[in-house]
Design an enzyme around this catalytic site. Structure first.
Site, short mmCIF file in Angstrom:
data_model
loop_
_atom_site.label_atom_id
_atom_site.label_comp_id
_atom_site.label_asym_id
_atom_site.label_seq_id
_atom_site.Cartn_x
_atom_site.Cartn_y
_atom_site.Cartn_z
N SER A 153 -1.62 0.22 -3.17
CA SER A 153 -0.94 0.63 -4.39
C SER A 153 0.29 1.42 -3.97
CB SER A 153 -1.87 1.53 -5.22
OG SER A 153 -1.17 2.22 -6.25
N TYR A 206 -8.35 8.11 -6.18
CA TYR A 206 -7.62 6.84 -6.02
C TYR A 206 -6.53 6.96 -4.97
CZ TYR A 206 -5.33 2.51 -7.66
OH TYR A 206 -4.79 1.25 -7.76
#
Length: 260
Positions: free
Chosen positions: A142, A155
């Site tokens: 990401s 995350y």
């Protein structure tokens, strides 16, 4: 470059980004494994992709945090198709909380799916790639592999961790013909992201429109979401690229959000 007849395992591919990657691979003639937590959804996806061709797909039930199930799934693929050429470790979840309120069990769950899943699936396929003298492992990172955002401690930690794991695999696998890369998408409007919009609005005390325009897309050059097709195309490039020239690298797919 092409993936014709290559055996490609894509985890979490019954829907979302994983589905788009599987679709792109099948369109190039690959044999794609839809490895998903839900076997019925995986089978439905595999049947549809095989019907579309020219490649084909098979379904495998796989909880990427369960070592025995991962090993059994990879063994099933090898028995059916003879080996593994590409692994896309895509399965993931999102949980958002301020750090001081983050439940420890949810922290462990998110890290297990992202990091343990990447480790276990890589460990399972590497012997087959080494035996063949070639292979490609792709992690779904990401922009949060390189940046940070409020509410996303677990995350961000997991996605940063994938960068390190990929580099180790590139170092160990390079002499044996195995490449490793990380794709770093910006916000892609999948159900995972849709779920975050009201959650972040509540936690940040702003409107859902502000979450989209300021938090999610404020750092882009054009306030556009990345598409699943954008990500799938990069997954194709990394998988089909035939030399070590790109190994150990990551690529942002984010409409200019983070240019590192």
């Amino acid at each position: 470059m092409n993936l014709k007849d290559k055996v490609c395992i894509v985890t979490g591919s019954a829907s979302g980004i994983g589905h788009a990657i599987a679709k792109r691979y099948v369109a190039d003639g690959a044999r794609v494994v839809i490895a998903d937590l839900k076997l019925d959804a995986a089978q439905k996806t595999a049947d549809a992709l095989t019907a579309a061709g020219p490649g084909k797909a098979m379904a495998v039930e796989m909880d990427v945090t369960d070592e025995a199930q991962v090993n059994a799934g990879v063994a099933e693929v090898v028995k059916a198709w003879g080996g593994v050429d590409v692994l896309v470790s895509n399965a993931g979840i999102q949980i958002v909380h301020p750090l001081q309120d983050f439940p420890y069990d949810e922290w462990k769950k998110l890290l297990s799916i992202h990091l343990d899943g990447a480790f276990l699936t890589s460990k399972a396929v590497l012997p087959h790639m080494y035996a063949a003298g070639s292979g490609s492992i792709i992690f779904m990172g990401s922009v949060h592999s390189k940046e940070a955002s409020a509410l996303k401690s677990a995350y961000v930690t997991a996605k940063h961790g994938l960068m390190g794991l990929s580099k180790v695999i590139a170092k160990e696998g390079g002499p044996k013909g195995v490449r490793s890369n990380v794709i770093c998408p910006g916000f892609v409007r999948t159900p995972l992201v849709e779920k975050q919009i009201p959650e972040q609005a509540k936690d940040l005390g702003i409107s859902e429109d502000e979450v989209v325009s300021k938090v999610m897309l404020g750092g882009t050059v054009d306030t556009e979401f990345t598409t699943v097709e954008d990500v799938a195309e990069i997954a194709w490039v990394f998988a089909a690229f035939e030399t070590n020239a790109l190994t150990g690298q990551s690529l942002n797919v984010s409409h200019g959000w983070s240019m590192t």
